[in-house]
Write an enzyme that holds these catalytic residues in place. Structure first.
Site, short mmCIF file in Angstrom:
data_model
loop_
_atom_site.label_atom_id
_atom_site.label_comp_id
_atom_site.label_asym_id
_atom_site.label_seq_id
_atom_site.Cartn_x
_atom_site.Cartn_y
_atom_site.Cartn_z
CG ASP A 100 10.67 1.66 -4.55
OD1 ASP A 100 11.24 2.16 -5.52
OD2 ASP A 100 10.96 1.95 -3.38
CB THR A 101 6.42 -3.15 -3.19
OG1 THR A 101 7.74 -3.70 -3.39
CG2 THR A 101 5.40 -4.26 -3.35
#
Length: 239
Positions: free
Chosen positions: A186-187
Protein backbone atom coordinates in the site's frame (compact mmCIF):
# COMPACT_ATOMS: atom_id res chain seq x y z
CA UNK A 1 -20.95 -11.45 -21.61
CA UNK A 2 -22.03 -9.04 -18.91
CA UNK A 3 -20.46 -5.59 -18.75
CA UNK A 4 -18.41 -4.84 -15.65
CA UNK A 5 -17.53 -1.35 -14.43
CA UNK A 6 -16.27 -2.10 -10.91
CA UNK A 7 -14.10 -4.98 -9.74
CA UNK A 8 -14.05 -5.15 -5.94
CA UNK A 9 -11.37 -7.34 -4.36
CA UNK A 10 -11.37 -8.96 -0.93
CA UNK A 11 -7.87 -10.15 0.06
CA UNK A 12 -8.37 -13.28 2.17
CA UNK A 13 -6.16 -15.54 4.26
CA UNK A 14 -7.94 -17.87 6.71
CA UNK A 15 -10.85 -15.45 7.06
CA UNK A 16 -13.84 -17.78 6.89
CA UNK A 17 -15.76 -16.09 9.71
CA UNK A 18 -15.30 -12.62 8.21
CA UNK A 19 -16.20 -13.86 4.72
CA UNK A 20 -19.63 -15.03 5.86
CA UNK A 21 -20.52 -11.39 6.57
CA UNK A 22 -18.35 -9.64 3.98
CA UNK A 23 -19.65 -11.34 0.83
CA UNK A 24 -23.38 -10.62 1.28
CA UNK A 25 -22.68 -7.12 2.59
CA UNK A 26 -20.42 -6.41 -0.40
CA UNK A 27 -22.99 -7.66 -2.92
CA UNK A 28 -25.75 -5.55 -1.36
CA UNK A 29 -23.58 -2.41 -1.42
CA UNK A 30 -22.19 -2.94 -4.91
CA UNK A 31 -25.68 -3.52 -6.34
CA UNK A 32 -26.55 0.05 -5.38
CA UNK A 33 -23.37 1.85 -6.42
CA UNK A 34 -22.51 -0.14 -9.56
CA UNK A 35 -25.81 -1.04 -11.23
CA UNK A 36 -24.02 -1.03 -14.58
CA UNK A 37 -22.16 -4.17 -13.58
CA UNK A 38 -19.63 -5.38 -11.03
CA UNK A 39 -17.70 -8.41 -9.87
CA UNK A 40 -16.57 -9.38 -6.39
CA UNK A 41 -13.18 -11.08 -6.57
CA UNK A 42 -12.06 -12.99 -3.50
CA UNK A 43 -8.26 -13.14 -3.68
CA UNK A 44 -7.87 -16.18 -1.47
CA UNK A 45 -4.24 -16.64 -0.51
CA UNK A 46 -3.48 -20.22 0.53
CA UNK A 47 -6.13 -20.52 3.25
CA UNK A 48 -6.55 -23.75 5.21
CA UNK A 49 -9.69 -22.92 7.22
CA UNK A 50 -12.37 -23.66 4.62
CA UNK A 51 -12.36 -20.18 3.06
CA UNK A 52 -11.75 -21.62 -0.41
CA UNK A 53 -14.67 -24.03 -0.22
CA UNK A 54 -17.02 -21.37 1.14
CA UNK A 55 -16.21 -18.90 -1.63
CA UNK A 56 -16.56 -21.65 -4.22
CA UNK A 57 -20.08 -22.29 -2.91
CA UNK A 58 -20.89 -18.58 -3.15
CA UNK A 59 -19.47 -18.49 -6.68
CA UNK A 60 -21.77 -21.34 -7.68
CA UNK A 61 -24.81 -19.48 -6.36
CA UNK A 62 -23.98 -16.00 -7.67
CA UNK A 63 -21.96 -15.43 -10.89
CA UNK A 64 -20.90 -12.00 -9.64
CA UNK A 65 -18.68 -13.70 -7.04
CA UNK A 66 -15.34 -14.85 -8.40
CA UNK A 67 -12.79 -16.99 -6.55
CA UNK A 68 -9.13 -16.35 -7.30
CA UNK A 69 -7.36 -19.10 -5.36
CA UNK A 70 -3.66 -19.61 -4.76
CA UNK A 71 -2.25 -22.85 -3.38
CA UNK A 72 0.84 -21.04 -2.13
CA UNK A 73 0.92 -18.05 0.22
CA UNK A 74 1.55 -14.99 -1.94
CA UNK A 75 1.27 -12.16 0.57
CA UNK A 76 -1.25 -9.36 0.29
CA UNK A 77 0.70 -7.33 -2.25
CA UNK A 78 1.19 -10.14 -4.74
CA UNK A 79 -2.39 -11.31 -4.23
CA UNK A 80 -3.66 -7.83 -5.10
CA UNK A 81 -1.37 -7.59 -8.14
CA UNK A 82 -2.80 -10.87 -9.39
CA UNK A 83 -6.40 -9.83 -8.72
CA UNK A 84 -6.11 -6.43 -10.41
CA UNK A 85 -4.47 -8.01 -13.45
CA UNK A 86 -7.29 -10.56 -13.70
CA UNK A 87 -10.07 -8.00 -13.05
CA UNK A 88 -12.51 -6.98 -15.77
CA UNK A 89 -13.64 -3.59 -14.45
CA UNK A 90 -12.26 -0.20 -15.46
CA UNK A 91 -12.32 0.65 -11.74
CA UNK A 92 -10.67 -1.72 -9.26
CA UNK A 93 -10.87 -1.41 -5.51
CA UNK A 94 -10.07 -3.46 -2.47
CA UNK A 95 -11.03 -3.38 1.18
CA UNK A 96 -10.23 -5.52 4.19
CA UNK A 97 -12.44 -8.56 4.63
CA UNK A 98 -13.21 -7.68 8.26
CA UNK A 99 -14.93 -4.51 6.94
CA UNK A 100 -12.93 -2.42 9.40
CA UNK A 101 -13.71 0.61 7.24
CA UNK A 102 -17.43 1.35 7.30
CA UNK A 103 -18.98 0.25 4.00
CA UNK A 104 -21.00 3.45 3.80
CA UNK A 105 -17.77 4.99 2.41
CA UNK A 106 -17.65 2.65 -0.60
CA UNK A 107 -19.80 4.92 -2.84
CA UNK A 108 -17.40 7.83 -2.20
CA UNK A 109 -14.42 5.59 -2.92
CA UNK A 110 -15.79 4.55 -6.31
CA UNK A 111 -17.20 7.97 -7.21
CA UNK A 112 -13.78 9.55 -6.65
CA UNK A 113 -12.39 7.45 -9.51
CA UNK A 114 -15.42 8.18 -11.66
CA UNK A 115 -14.76 11.88 -11.09
CA UNK A 116 -11.31 11.64 -12.66
CA UNK A 117 -8.86 10.65 -9.93
CA UNK A 118 -6.39 7.84 -10.50
CA UNK A 119 -6.39 6.67 -6.88
CA UNK A 120 -8.79 7.08 -3.95
CA UNK A 121 -7.77 6.07 -0.44
CA UNK A 122 -9.52 6.12 2.89
CA UNK A 123 -7.73 7.76 5.78
CA UNK A 124 -7.91 7.10 9.51
CA UNK A 125 -5.64 10.02 10.31
CA UNK A 126 -7.42 13.09 8.97
CA UNK A 127 -9.06 15.39 11.54
CA UNK A 128 -12.54 14.32 10.39
CA UNK A 129 -11.78 10.57 10.65
CA UNK A 130 -13.46 8.49 13.34
CA UNK A 131 -11.47 5.51 14.59
CA UNK A 132 -11.68 2.93 17.37
CA UNK A 133 -8.45 1.09 18.18
CA UNK A 134 -5.97 0.38 20.97
CA UNK A 135 -3.44 2.96 22.08
CA UNK A 136 -0.53 0.81 20.98
CA UNK A 137 -1.71 0.53 17.41
CA UNK A 138 -2.61 4.21 17.30
CA UNK A 139 0.91 5.23 18.34
CA UNK A 140 2.51 2.78 15.91
CA UNK A 141 0.33 3.96 13.02
CA UNK A 142 0.97 7.64 13.58
CA UNK A 143 4.69 7.04 14.01
CA UNK A 144 4.89 4.94 10.87
CA UNK A 145 3.01 7.45 8.72
CA UNK A 146 5.12 10.32 10.05
CA UNK A 147 8.24 8.43 8.94
CA UNK A 148 6.77 7.83 5.48
CA UNK A 149 5.97 11.51 5.13
CA UNK A 150 9.38 12.62 6.42
CA UNK A 151 11.68 10.10 4.74
CA UNK A 152 9.76 9.32 1.54
CA UNK A 153 8.26 12.75 0.99
CA UNK A 154 4.62 11.68 0.84
CA UNK A 155 1.92 14.32 1.24
CA UNK A 156 -0.68 11.79 2.43
CA UNK A 157 -1.61 11.12 6.05
CA UNK A 158 -2.49 7.43 6.08
CA UNK A 159 -0.77 4.98 3.75
CA UNK A 160 -1.90 1.64 5.16
CA UNK A 161 -5.68 1.94 5.38
CA UNK A 162 -7.10 -1.13 3.64
CA UNK A 163 -9.64 0.80 1.61
CA UNK A 164 -8.44 1.92 -1.82
CA UNK A 165 -9.66 2.26 -5.41
CA UNK A 166 -7.78 2.76 -8.67
CA UNK A 167 -8.28 3.38 -12.34
CA UNK A 168 -7.33 -0.06 -13.53
CA UNK A 169 -5.19 1.07 -16.45
CA UNK A 170 -3.23 3.43 -14.22
CA UNK A 171 -2.54 0.94 -11.43
CA UNK A 172 -1.49 -1.74 -13.93
CA UNK A 173 1.06 0.63 -15.47
CA UNK A 174 2.51 1.30 -12.00
CA UNK A 175 2.70 -2.27 -10.69
CA UNK A 176 5.87 -3.34 -12.57
CA UNK A 177 7.86 -0.86 -10.45
CA UNK A 178 6.35 -2.00 -7.13
CA UNK A 179 8.56 -4.53 -5.33
CA UNK A 180 6.67 -5.00 -2.03
CA UNK A 181 4.76 -8.27 -1.92
CA UNK A 182 2.95 -8.05 1.41
CA UNK A 183 1.81 -5.35 3.84
CA UNK A 184 4.15 -2.57 2.54
CA UNK A 185 2.49 -2.76 -0.89
CA UNK A 186 0.00 0.00 0.00
CA UNK A 187 2.69 2.45 1.01
CA UNK A 188 4.93 1.77 -1.98
CA UNK A 189 2.02 2.15 -4.41
CA UNK A 190 1.02 5.51 -2.94
CA UNK A 191 4.58 6.85 -2.78
CA UNK A 192 5.43 5.80 -6.34
CA UNK A 193 2.09 7.09 -7.63
CA UNK A 194 2.79 10.53 -6.17
CA UNK A 195 6.22 10.61 -7.75
CA UNK A 196 4.62 9.75 -11.11
CA UNK A 197 2.06 12.53 -10.91
CA UNK A 198 -1.04 10.43 -10.29
CA UNK A 199 -4.16 12.24 -9.12
CA UNK A 200 -4.82 10.94 -5.60
CA UNK A 201 -7.63 11.84 -3.23
CA UNK A 202 -7.47 10.94 0.45
CA UNK A 203 -10.69 11.23 2.44
CA UNK A 204 -11.70 10.58 6.06
CA UNK A 205 -13.41 7.35 7.05
CA UNK A 206 -15.03 5.71 10.02
CA UNK A 207 -12.84 2.75 11.03
CA UNK A 208 -12.67 0.22 13.84
CA UNK A 209 -9.87 -2.14 14.76
CA UNK A 210 -10.40 -5.78 13.80
CA UNK A 211 -10.12 -8.72 16.15
CA UNK A 212 -6.75 -10.15 17.10
CA UNK A 213 -4.57 -7.26 15.87
CA UNK A 214 -1.54 -6.47 17.97
CA UNK A 215 1.74 -4.62 17.52
CA UNK A 216 4.94 -6.59 18.11
CA UNK A 217 8.47 -5.26 18.42
CA UNK A 218 9.42 -7.01 15.17
CA UNK A 219 6.58 -5.17 13.39
CA UNK A 220 8.11 -1.81 14.32
CA UNK A 221 11.54 -2.91 13.07
CA UNK A 222 10.02 -4.22 9.83
CA UNK A 223 8.21 -0.92 9.27
CA UNK A 224 11.37 1.14 9.58
CA UNK A 225 13.38 -1.26 7.41
CA UNK A 226 10.78 -1.22 4.62
CA UNK A 227 10.74 2.58 4.54
CA UNK A 228 14.52 2.77 4.30
CA UNK A 229 14.68 0.12 1.56
CA UNK A 230 12.20 2.07 -0.56
CA UNK A 231 14.13 5.31 0.02
CA UNK A 232 17.28 3.53 -1.21
CA UNK A 233 15.53 2.26 -4.33
CA UNK A 234 14.07 5.66 -5.13
CA UNK A 235 17.15 7.75 -4.47
CA UNK A 236 20.16 5.48 -4.96
CA UNK A 237 19.11 2.71 -7.34
CA UNK A 238 16.73 5.10 -9.18
CA UNK A 239 14.33 2.25 -9.79
Amino acid sequence: MREIEVSAVLPVYNDLKALRAAIPRSLDTLEVIAPGGFELIVAEDGSTDGSTEFVRECEGKDPRVRLLHSDERLGRGRALNRAFTAASGSIVCYYDVDLATDMRHLPELIDTIRDGHDIATGSRLLPESTIVRSGGREIASRGYNTLVRTILGSSLRDHQCGFKAFRRDRILSLLPSVTADHWFWDTEVLVRAQKNGYRIREFPVQWRQGEGTTVRRNDVVDMGSAILRLWWRLHVEKS
